[in-house]
Design an enzyme around this catalytic site. Structure first.
Site, PDB file in Angstrom:
ATOM      1  N   GLY A 267      47.321 -46.938   6.425  1.00  0.00           N
ATOM      2  CA  GLY A 267      47.964 -47.528   6.824  1.00  0.00           C
ATOM      3  C   GLY A 267      47.898 -48.525   7.763  1.00  0.00           C
ATOM      4  O   GLY A 267      47.856 -49.709   7.861  1.00  0.00           O
ATOM      5  N   GLU A 270      42.029 -47.014  13.487  1.00  0.00           N
ATOM      6  CA  GLU A 270      41.860 -47.105  15.281  1.00  0.00           C
ATOM      7  C   GLU A 270      40.459 -47.671  15.117  1.00  0.00           C
ATOM      8  O   GLU A 270      40.214 -47.719  16.077  1.00  0.00           O
ATOM      9  CB  GLU A 270      42.072 -46.291  15.250  1.00  0.00           C
ATOM     10  CG  GLU A 270      41.149 -45.087  15.251  1.00  0.00           C
ATOM     11  CD  GLU A 270      41.479 -43.787  14.156  1.00  0.00           C
ATOM     12  OE1 GLU A 270      42.415 -44.857  12.637  1.00  0.00           O
ATOM     13  OE2 GLU A 270      41.077 -43.471  14.167  1.00  0.00           O
ATOM     14  N   ASN A 271      40.058 -49.061  14.411  1.00  0.00           N
ATOM     15  CA  ASN A 271      38.784 -48.959  14.895  1.00  0.00           C
ATOM     16  C   ASN A 271      38.576 -49.924  16.425  1.00  0.00           C
ATOM     17  O   ASN A 271      39.202 -50.435  16.474  1.00  0.00           O
ATOM     18  CB  ASN A 271      37.639 -50.262  13.778  1.00  0.00           C
ATOM     19  CG  ASN A 271      38.157 -50.248  12.496  1.00  0.00           C
ATOM     20  OD1 ASN A 271      37.767 -48.798  11.373  1.00  0.00           O
ATOM     21  ND2 ASN A 271      39.217 -50.813  12.103  1.00  0.00           N
ATOM     22  N   GLU A 304      47.538 -47.128  16.641  1.00  0.00           N
ATOM     23  CA  GLU A 304      46.500 -47.126  16.191  1.00  0.00           C
ATOM     24  C   GLU A 304      45.978 -47.763  17.907  1.00  0.00           C
ATOM     25  O   GLU A 304      44.517 -47.063  18.038  1.00  0.00           O
ATOM     26  CB  GLU A 304      46.217 -47.923  15.000  1.00  0.00           C
ATOM     27  CG  GLU A 304      46.466 -48.193  14.552  1.00  0.00           C
ATOM     28  CD  GLU A 304      46.722 -46.958  13.109  1.00  0.00           C
ATOM     29  OE1 GLU A 304      45.214 -46.312  13.883  1.00  0.00           O
ATOM     30  OE2 GLU A 304      46.853 -45.836  12.310  1.00  0.00           O
TER      31      GLU A 304
END
Ligand code: BES
Ligand code: ZN
Length: 882
Positions: A267, A270-271, A304
């Site tokens: 989906g 979250e970098n 995120e």
């Protein structure tokens, strides 16, 4: 079969890394066939390592190695060794700079992990182990480093160059190239690294944090989609504010970026400072996105974003601790949605998901604890158990502690572990200390797999005016775990008097009554709770709000459920009572279909539907939940063995038609009354009205003697927004009529240029209950709107057919199984992660009747026996068969 059995990784084998990396400098020269990566790693031996003389072993896959240097000196070929998985440097100093020059091929990367091309945009996906496809590295979450990234690319083709952190420098180079340099001051594991390059448009906004810092917010999209970002941007700002208000957590960089891409395995990701999203969870416009899409965008943007603290600032020591970030962050995003929208409706949706995905996993061959003890392929462990049950564990702790003490526990967690890689024990100790809560027994939830069953008998003693709840917990054996210790299970209960009102609750030993809902802690295998001063015989309302992820069996009769579905003050349990009543009814109808016995009509349910629809005070969104019957899969799960999918479909359709007939007037009036004139708004109040109105439509469409087809066709053509268009089209898709064909064609003509809307078109046809669906799916596999190389297309067409069309996937001749198995094998060499997920559709094969069981197990065996299958697919196939 594979020539070499893949090896399992075990939690008990965890050892700290032999080396640490403090700083990373990457220079990436983008090229579709051979992207050159020059990495400089400032390294030293880990003082905590148990192997002080160990060689340096770096992870790396699909890399071409050009050069290795230590402290500027090129290593000779015999000083190191590279195979398909590792680069081993036999002797390394205590502190040094390692340089490698490698190339990788983003264009040929169909697995979509590491660096790849999505529709001309370079992007990365590094969780869990994708960074090793970009450069040689210690690719494990307990190695945290500060990253500097310099990207060099063609200026015309790739004007936008992004990476984590802050932009420190950019400029032109000769030969039509340009560069950008990014610096992320927060040490992070490699799985949070990101790089994006492309010809992207963007929208920009800003956010002022609680402490007054200004943060630039940017959402990047393919050009032309800038008009579909507004909702995502607003959702982001709401999430940022909420995390400040509820958890006291502020954003920490000067810029937060989101990039939407069309080819993405999951989906969203979250970098640090540079989230990468499946564009389905960013792009929305009233004419292209449904209310459900808007809700998903809000939830995933928040999820995120929340990882910035739960996952990034505090990360996981190893992948066995995945629930530490995912379970906790899902809990946080659930709470966010509850605060933004309707709390009861959100709870119902989450419990539906838990029961439809996690319970079958926990009760089937792939059962594993929330913190698994071993895995073959970590990507297979991003499961409903880690996520959804993991979130339930956080919720139970929250229930036991109460919101204030829970917050204190979280504060201690953030204080103690900020900037570090933590374990589940670290989390539980912090919460326990901060909240003043004993979680010693509670910990078992993390290590024991399986869904506990709680058996409750309520007994009223009129003479003594007491009501006693005797509770017993059991948990069936699961793979590798024969016997379980007793769980600590919080169970919220109320007692509903004959007048439909909650009674005051006074437990034995208490001086006076306190509250009308009480959380009981079931900690023994069998335990009794006695309430005093109960002057009339109550009906117990058990597990209010679904305070624990268990199945509950109580000595309640059908009339008790009917009573509770009218009166329970706890909205979740009111809904639950309606589900219990109607699923009991459906199960008896399935039996009647099979034996030719008398079929019941569900008068009480129809009456409830009429009452709910007439009640002007009830929240329409909640009302929509109340009147919706349990799905065919839910009934299959409750029946549990020798499942007959045809009988279930027939019984449910019969009940739907009889409810539609009995409640026709109320449904018609509500359908008219709930119409919204005026412009579309995605806000919850409007969405709720549409949800209820569309639920009415789906009943009215099947009311005997009515003209459902005309109604649905009109609903479709007068829609004015995607939510209503889809509602009409979904109804028509399961009715064999001219209007069906016309509507599908019109929809295609209108939306063929829009890849996200085309996914809906594929999905609706894949989910049709008509007998020709399998053939239609086969035709659509060849349609230009489909490509097996895009995960969203695979999920829309094949995934929905396999998981959201029980009737046709489980065709008695096994053609559905064969089709999906063929596609798993076709996809596996291209994208093993998505192939393995698709194979998950085979997990409940043991519950089928003998014929289908055999057909499905044959397909599983065929897959498991195929030469050269990926570890991903190998693990799912063999464990499912075991
Ligand atoms: N960290 C994950 C994304 C991920 C999962 C990357 C598996 C690599 C492998 C992300 O935070 C996540 O959980 N995304 C979910 C959506 C979320 C709202 C539950 C997803 O992608 O499904
Ligand atoms: Zn996540």
């Amino acid at each position: 079969m594979r020539t070499e059995e893949p090896r399992a990784v075990r939690l008990q084998d965890y050892a700290p890394p032999a080396f640490l990396i403090d700083e990373v400098t990457l220079e990436v020269e983008l090229d579709p066939a051979a992207t050159r990566v020059h990495a400089r790693l400032k390294m030293r031996r880990n003082p905590d390592s148990k192997t002080p003389k160990a060689p340096l072993v770096l992870d790396g896959q699909k890399l071409v190695l050009h050069e290795v240097r230590i402290d500027g000196e090129t290593l000779s070929a015999n000083a190191y060794q590279a195979d398909g998985e590792h680069l081993t440097i036999h002797e390394a100093p205590d502190a040094f700079t390692l340089e490698t020059v490698t190339t990788c091929g983003p264009e040929a990367n169909t697995a979509l992990t590491g660096l790849y091309l999505s529709n001309g945009i370079y992007c990365t996906q590094c969780e869990a182990q994708g960074f090793r496809r970009i450069t040689y590295y210690l690719d494990r979450p307990d190695v945290m480093a500060v990253f500097r990234t310099r990207i060099v690319a063609d200026e015309k083709a790739l004007p936008v160059l992004l990476s984590n952190g802050n932009l420190v420098k950019s400029g032109r180079l000769k030969g039509g190239k340009h560069f950008a340099e990014w610096h992320d001051p927060f040490p992070k594991p490699a799985y949070l690294f990101a790089l994006v390059a492309g010809d992207l448009g963007h929208v920009e906004d800003k956010f002022v944090t609680a402490s007054g810092r200004e943060v630039t917010l940017r959402i990047f999209v393919e050009r032309g989609n800038e008009d579909r970002c507004a909702y995502a941007m607003e959702a982001l700002k709401r999430a940022m504010r909420w995390d400040e208000e509820v958890f006291g957590r502020e954003y920490d960089l000067d810029i937060f970026m989101i990039v939407a891409v069309s080819a993405f395995n999951m989906g969203a990701m979250e970098n640090k400072g540079l989230n990468i999203f499946n564009d389905k969870y960013v792009l929305a416009r009233p004419d292209t996105a449904t209310d459900a899409d808007y809700a998903a965008i809000e939830a995933i943007i928040a999820h995120e974003y929340f990882h910035n603290w739960t996952g990034n600032r505090i990360t996981c020591r190893d992948w066995f601790q995945l629930c530490l970030k995912e379970g906790l962050t899902v809990f946080r995003d659930q709470e966010f949605t509850s605060d933004m929208r309707s709390r009861p409706v959100k709870r119902i949706a989450d419990v539906r998901l838990l029961r439809s995905h996690q319970f079958p996993e926990d009760q089937g061959p792939l059962a594993h604890p929330v913190r698994p003890e071993s895995y073959i392929e970590i990507n297979n462990f991003y499961t409903a158990t880690v996520y959804e049950k993991g979130a339930e564990l956080c919720r139970m702790i929250h229930t036991l502690a109460g919101p204030k003490r829970f917050r204190k526990g979280m504060d201690v967690y953030f204080e103690r572990h900020d900037g570090h890689a933590a374990t589940v024990e670290d989390f539980l100790d912090a919460i326990s200390d901060g909240a003043g809560l004993d979680l010693a027994q509670f910990r078992r939830w993390y290590s024991q797999s399986g869904t506990p069953e709680v058996l409750v008998t309520g007994r009223y003693d009129a003479a003594r005016e007491t009501y006693t709840l005797k509770m017993t917990q059991v948990c069936a054996a699961t793979p590798g775990q024969a016997i379980k210790d007793a769980y600590h299970i919080p169970i919220a209960v109320g007692l509903v008097g004959p007048d439909g009102k909650d009674m005051p609750l006074q437990l034995e030993g208490e001086e006076k009554p306190g509250g009308r809902t009480r959380v009981l802690s079931l900690t023994e295998r069998t335990q009794s709770f006695r309430f005093r001063n109960v002057t009339e015989k109550p009906v117990p309302s058990l597990l209010r709000g679904f305070t624990a992820p268990v199945t509950l069996t109580a000595n309640l009769k059908e009339r008790d459920w009917v009573f509770l579905m009218a009166h329970d003050s706890d909205p979740f349990n009111r809904w639950e009572a309606a589900q219990r009543y109607s699923s009991g009814l459906l199960i008896s109808m399935v039996e009647a279909v099979r034996t030719g016995g008398r079929r019941r009509r569900g008068v009480a349910f129809a009456e409830m539907v009429s009452n709910v629809l007439a009640d002007k005070k009830i929240d329409p969104d909640f009302a929509a939940q109340m009147i919706t019957l349990p799905g065919e899969q839910t009934i299959a799960q409750l029946i549990g063995k020798d499942v007959d999918v045809d009988a279930i479909h027939e019984a449910r359709e019969a009940l739907r038609a009889s409810v539609a007939e009995e409640a026709r007037d109320a449904l018609t009036r509500a359908y008219e009354r709930l119409r919204i004139d005026g412009p579309y708004s995605p806000e919850a109040a409007h969405a709720g009205r549409r949800a209820l109105r569309n639920a009415c439509l789906s009943y009215l469409a099947v009311a005997p003697g009515g003209d459902g087809v005309t109604l649905a066709a009109r609903h479709f053509s007068e829609a004015g927004n995607m939510t209503n268009q889809i509602a009409g089209l979904t109804v028509l898709a399961s009715i064999d009529c001219r209007e069906r064909v016309e509507a599908l064609d019109r929809f295609y003509g209108q939306w063929k240029g829009d890849h996200l809307v085309m996914d809906k078109w594929l999905a609706i046809q894949a989910m049709s209950s008509l007998p020709g669906t399998l053939g239609e799916v086969q035709r659509l596999l060849e349609h230009p709107a489909f490509t097996i190389r895009n995960p969203n297309k695979v999920r829309a067409l094949i995934g929905n057919f396999a998981t959201a069309n029980q009737l046709r996937f489980h065709a008695a001749d096994g053609a559905g199984y064969a089709l999906v198995a063929d596609k798993v094998l076709e996809l596996d060499p291209l994208n093993p992660q998505v192939a393995a997920r698709l194979l998950g559709a085979f997990k409940s094969w043991r519950q089928l009747e003998a014929g289908r069981r055999k057909l499905m197990s044959r397909q599983l065996q065929r897959i498991a026996g195929t030469e050269g299958i990926s570890r991903d697919v190998f693990e799912i196939a063999t464990k499912t068969l075991a």
